[in-house]
Design a protein around this motif. Structure first.
Motif, mmCIF file in Angstrom:
data_model
loop_
_atom_site.group_PDB
_atom_site.id
_atom_site.type_symbol
_atom_site.label_atom_id
_atom_site.label_comp_id
_atom_site.label_asym_id
_atom_site.label_seq_id
_atom_site.Cartn_x
_atom_site.Cartn_y
_atom_site.Cartn_z
ATOM 1 N N ASP A 435 23.120 52.118 63.870
ATOM 2 C CA ASP A 435 24.017 52.224 62.723
ATOM 3 C C ASP A 435 23.981 50.908 61.955
ATOM 4 O O ASP A 435 23.820 49.839 62.534
ATOM 5 C CB ASP A 435 25.431 52.565 63.167
ATOM 6 N N LEU A 436 24.136 51.008 60.649
ATOM 7 C CA LEU A 436 23.990 49.857 59.764
ATOM 8 C C LEU A 436 25.209 49.710 58.858
ATOM 9 O O LEU A 436 25.944 50.676 58.624
ATOM 10 C CB LEU A 436 22.745 50.010 58.882
ATOM 11 N N SER A 437 25.379 48.496 58.335
ATOM 12 C CA SER A 437 26.329 48.250 57.255
ATOM 13 C C SER A 437 25.543 47.761 56.047
ATOM 14 O O SER A 437 24.794 46.786 56.154
ATOM 15 C CB SER A 437 27.363 47.200 57.656
ATOM 16 N N LEU A 438 25.685 48.463 54.945
ATOM 17 C CA LEU A 438 25.049 48.042 53.699
ATOM 18 C C LEU A 438 26.056 47.207 52.917
ATOM 19 O O LEU A 438 27.095 47.722 52.469
ATOM 20 C CB LEU A 438 24.608 49.250 52.874
ATOM 21 N N HIS A 439 25.768 45.907 52.782
ATOM 22 C CA HIS A 439 26.663 45.000 52.067
ATOM 23 C C HIS A 439 26.094 44.777 50.666
ATOM 24 O O HIS A 439 25.015 44.190 50.511
ATOM 25 C CB HIS A 439 26.790 43.682 52.819
ATOM 26 N N ILE A 440 26.814 45.244 49.671
ATOM 27 C CA ILE A 440 26.335 45.211 48.289
ATOM 28 C C ILE A 440 27.097 44.133 47.519
ATOM 29 O O ILE A 440 28.335 44.142 47.469
ATOM 30 C CB ILE A 440 26.516 46.579 47.617
ATOM 31 N N PHE A 441 26.343 43.204 46.940
ATOM 32 C CA PHE A 441 26.912 42.134 46.132
ATOM 33 C C PHE A 441 26.463 42.331 44.683
ATOM 34 O O PHE A 441 25.307 42.680 44.433
ATOM 35 C CB PHE A 441 26.444 40.765 46.626
ATOM 36 N N ALA A 442 27.374 42.096 43.743
ATOM 37 C CA ALA A 442 27.036 42.306 42.333
ATOM 38 C C ALA A 442 27.611 41.186 41.477
ATOM 39 O O ALA A 442 28.714 40.682 41.740
ATOM 40 C CB ALA A 442 27.570 43.654 41.846
ATOM 41 N N GLU A 443 26.852 40.808 40.452
ATOM 42 C CA GLU A 443 27.340 39.878 39.434
ATOM 43 C C GLU A 443 28.139 40.666 38.405
ATOM 44 O O GLU A 443 27.583 41.517 37.698
ATOM 45 C CB GLU A 443 26.176 39.181 38.734
ATOM 46 N N VAL A 444 29.423 40.403 38.337
ATOM 47 C CA VAL A 444 30.316 41.103 37.414
ATOM 48 C C VAL A 444 30.786 40.120 36.341
ATOM 49 O O VAL A 444 31.158 38.985 36.647
ATOM 50 C CB VAL A 444 31.527 41.690 38.171
ATOM 51 N N LYS A 445 30.767 40.565 35.089
ATOM 52 C CA LYS A 445 31.089 39.675 33.971
ATOM 53 C C LYS A 445 32.603 39.584 33.751
ATOM 54 O O LYS A 445 33.302 40.600 33.662
ATOM 55 C CB LYS A 445 30.399 40.175 32.699
ATOM 56 N N LYS A 446 33.067 38.336 33.698
ATOM 57 C CA LYS A 446 34.480 38.060 33.493
ATOM 58 C C LYS A 446 34.625 37.017 32.392
ATOM 59 O O LYS A 446 33.659 36.318 32.051
ATOM 60 C CB LYS A 446 35.109 37.542 34.792
ATOM 61 N N ALA A 447 35.832 36.857 31.873
ATOM 62 C CA ALA A 447 36.059 35.858 30.827
ATOM 63 C C ALA A 447 37.499 35.362 30.879
ATOM 64 O O ALA A 447 38.413 36.089 31.287
ATOM 65 C CB ALA A 447 35.754 36.436 29.451
ATOM 66 N N VAL A 448 37.672 34.099 30.469
ATOM 67 C CA VAL A 448 39.003 33.544 30.214
ATOM 68 C C VAL A 448 39.144 33.470 28.700
ATOM 69 O O VAL A 448 38.387 32.752 28.028
ATOM 70 C CB VAL A 448 39.178 32.154 30.852
ATOM 71 N N VAL A 449 40.109 34.221 28.167
ATOM 72 C CA VAL A 449 40.314 34.304 26.721
ATOM 73 C C VAL A 449 41.624 33.576 26.380
ATOM 74 O O VAL A 449 42.690 33.904 26.912
ATOM 75 C CB VAL A 449 40.383 35.769 26.251
ATOM 76 N N PHE A 450 41.538 32.602 25.487
ATOM 77 C CA PHE A 450 42.692 31.758 25.153
ATOM 78 C C PHE A 450 43.391 32.258 23.896
ATOM 79 O O PHE A 450 42.753 32.703 22.943
ATOM 80 C CB PHE A 450 42.242 30.308 24.958
ATOM 81 N N GLY A 451 44.711 32.165 23.937
ATOM 82 C CA GLY A 451 45.526 32.518 22.779
ATOM 83 C C GLY A 451 46.263 31.299 22.247
ATOM 84 O O GLY A 451 45.802 30.161 22.387
ATOM 85 N N LYS A 452 47.410 31.520 21.682
ATOM 86 C CA LYS A 452 48.197 30.438 21.113
ATOM 87 C C LYS A 452 49.039 29.761 22.196
ATOM 88 O O LYS A 452 49.326 30.326 23.241
ATOM 89 C CB LYS A 452 49.103 30.978 20.008
ATOM 90 N N ASN A 453 49.415 28.524 21.912
ATOM 91 C CA ASN A 453 50.340 27.773 22.763
ATOM 92 C C ASN A 453 49.842 27.630 24.205
ATOM 93 O O ASN A 453 50.643 27.634 25.146
ATOM 94 C CB ASN A 453 51.725 28.428 22.752
ATOM 95 N N GLY A 454 48.506 27.545 24.351
ATOM 96 C CA GLY A 454 47.952 27.311 25.675
ATOM 97 C C GLY A 454 47.949 28.520 26.586
ATOM 98 O O GLY A 454 47.630 28.393 27.779
ATOM 99 N N GLN A 455 48.310 29.692 26.068
ATOM 100 C CA GLN A 455 48.292 30.905 26.886
ATOM 101 C C GLN A 455 46.855 31.429 27.005
ATOM 102 O O GLN A 455 46.022 31.219 26.114
ATOM 103 C CB GLN A 455 49.179 31.990 26.255
ATOM 104 N N TYR A 456 46.594 32.114 28.090
ATOM 105 C CA TYR A 456 45.253 32.688 28.272
ATOM 106 C C TYR A 456 45.340 33.904 29.189
ATOM 107 O O TYR A 456 46.332 34.099 29.909
ATOM 108 C CB TYR A 456 44.291 31.659 28.868
ATOM 109 N N ASN A 457 44.300 34.727 29.132
ATOM 110 C CA ASN A 457 44.167 35.882 30.006
ATOM 111 C C ASN A 457 42.819 35.869 30.678
ATOM 112 O O ASN A 457 41.806 35.468 30.055
ATOM 113 C CB ASN A 457 44.313 37.196 29.221
ATOM 114 N N VAL A 458 42.766 36.253 31.937
ATOM 115 C CA VAL A 458 41.518 36.427 32.661
ATOM 116 C C VAL A 458 41.190 37.909 32.664
ATOM 117 O O VAL A 458 41.983 38.726 33.175
ATOM 118 C CB VAL A 458 41.614 35.900 34.105
ATOM 119 N N VAL A 459 40.054 38.292 32.060
ATOM 120 C CA VAL A 459 39.742 39.699 31.854
ATOM 121 C C VAL A 459 38.321 40.008 32.282
ATOM 122 O O VAL A 459 37.461 39.126 32.317
ATOM 123 C CB VAL A 459 39.913 40.091 30.360
ATOM 124 N N TYR A 460 38.116 41.278 32.635
ATOM 125 C CA TYR A 460 36.743 41.769 32.800
ATOM 126 C C TYR A 460 36.194 42.083 31.421
ATOM 127 O O TYR A 460 36.889 42.618 30.567
ATOM 128 C CB TYR A 460 36.720 43.027 33.661
#
Length: 461
Positions: A435-460
């Motif tokens: 029996d085996l375990s298939l371990h799948i790794f992927a590069e997923v694109k993310k971004a830190v998007v900045f708004g006003k007053n130093g606020q930001y969101n981390v989004v896919y």
């Protein structure tokens, strides 16, 4: 910053604000400072109370790192789970020159490979430490030579005290790509920046031999950062809202391949020597995310495979075993990535890995494919005897989705079982039927998007 010897940079050592042995370490960076993107975790070391042992030959001191995360307060900027596995894969993707000169000293592993020639008529193994006859070597024997590969001399080992055990270090950007995507780290923007490492210290994760005596203890690491103190740079950069930061994170998923067995009704026998197993897995972890490259490791945890010392086990938990007549196909949003039945041959798989993950992903001679056998005394067997532990144990499948957004991702996996002439017990024990375990790794694109007053969101993206 005119040069690395100027006063524009100050090297700072930061002790963890929280440390629990074998469990967790947390560092916090002071606010309103500017740092380069170079961060290193130092004094990565594991002691063993009895029976000194070598570290795993692939991951070394990284074997105890279960998860690493960069956070701003409770906001996760990036994290990496199964960090020891991914860091092991990164050692494979580095060049042999890097592993020989730098990687082994950072990690305490034995990844680099050296290649040389040996006279087939003499029992000389110059690259693996055995004695050689200099006169015969000069004369060349009968003139026939074979190519021989040997692993890097020396590797890290545990000791009973911090002073006597191998100490490694981790470039944090090896695990967290965000740091490679920004020119500097501004803690007036990320005001509560902290680095967290979670440990999983076990014999099978860390030790490279079948050795269960003694107790392992993770030593207290510290963080080294470079603070930018040049007034002109601080005036122009500190507190300035940066543009959006785009980067790749490594996310993963795991699937189980059942064994060829009597219970499953497909154990190879003399009547049916090579039953075929074809499976399809629906990978939902990457849904609604943009994915670049994918890498799949095939883990086998059959008894005796977890640690070195009982046969063809090489890198223990971090092996990725080639299977007999392995097939791979990827279906993205209803369309096959590869024509016909997909990737069906060992060398196709190896070439694809090199194309997608870089030239160093070809690993080393004999790392891909199956581990063949030959009669005793055969020159080919001489080569296998010197490198049998790594033959067919670092065989990966990789491809790219080219940044496509995943709505439905399926992976077809096929292999063929093999009957052993010595009977059902040996057939069941074979890794090719396990029996085996298939371990799948992927590069997923993310971004830190900045708004006003130093606020930001981390989004896919």
């Amino acid at each position: 910053m005119s040069s690395e010897y100027s006063n524009d940079l100050k090297c700072r050592e930061i002790e963890p604000v929280y440390y629990s042995e074998n469990n967790r370490a947390e560092w916090r960076l002071p606010p309103n400072r500017l740092y380069t993107n170079t961060m290193s975790v130092m004094n990565l070391a594991i002691t063993k109370s009895a029976g000194a042992s070598v570290l795993n030959k692939l991951v070394g001191v990284y074997g105890s790192i279960d998860r690493i995360a960069l956070m701003d307060g409770n906001v996760e900027l990036q994290s990496l789970t199964r960090a020891n596995e991914w860091l092991g894969i990164k050692q494979q993707l580095h060049s042999n020159r890097y592993n020989e000169n730098i990687g082994g000293n950072y990690v305490g592993n034995r990844k680099a490979v050296r290649i040389g020639l040996r006279d087939v008529t003499q029992d000389q193994v110059p690259l693996t430490g055995a004695a050689e006859d200099a006169a015969v070597k000069r004369a060349g024997g009968n003139g026939r030579k074979i190519i021989e590969g040997g692993e890097r001399d020396g590797m890290g080992a545990t000791g009973t005290t911090n002073n006597g055990t191998f100490k490694g270090q981790l470039d944090v950007s090896e695990a967290l790509n965000l740091l490679q995507s920004i020119p500097y780290v501004d803690t007036s923007v990320f005001k509560n920046l902290k680095l967290v490492i979670e440990f999983n210290v076990s014999m099978t994760n860390v030790i490279g031999t079948v050795q269960n005596t003694g107790v392992l203890a993770q030593q207290r690491p510290y963080l080294v950062v470079e603070e930018i103190v040049a007034p002109d740079i601080l005036a122009g950069s500190l507190g300035k809202t940066p543009p959006a930061i785009s980067y790749n994170v490594i996310e993963s998923d795991v699937f189980t391949v059942p064994a060829f067995s009597t219970a499953n009704g497909n154990l190879p026998t003399n009547a049916v020597k090579n039953p075929v197993q074809d499976l399809t897995f629906h990978v939902s972890s990457f849904n609604n995310k943009k994915v670049n490259r994918i890498l799949m490791a095939t883990r086998c945890f059959t008894t005796g495979m977890a640690q070195e010392g009982t046969g063809d086990v090489a890198y223990g938990n971090y092996n990725s075993h080639a299977m007999l007549r392995q097939k791979n196909q990827v279906r993205l949003n209803g369309r096959n990535i590869f024509p016909r039945n997909g990737i069906e041959r060992d060398m196709q798989r190896l070439a694809l890995m090199a194309d997608v993950w870089g030239g160093s992903a070809g690993i080393a001679p004999f790392y891909a494919g199956l581990a063949p056998k030959a009669n005793a005394g055969n020159p080919r067997q001489d080569i296998l005897d010197q490198g049998n532990e790594v033959i067919g144990t670092q065989d990966y499948f990789g491809c790219t989705l080219a940044g496509a957004k995943v709505e439905d991702l399926q992976i077809d996996y096929g292999r063929t079982g093999s009957a052993n002439d010595d009977g059902a017990a040996q057939t069941t024990a074979s890794k090719y039927n396990a029996d085996l375990s298939l371990h799948i790794f992927a590069e997923v694109k993310k971004a830190v998007v900045f708004g006003k007053n130093g606020q930001y969101n981390v989004v896919y993206q």
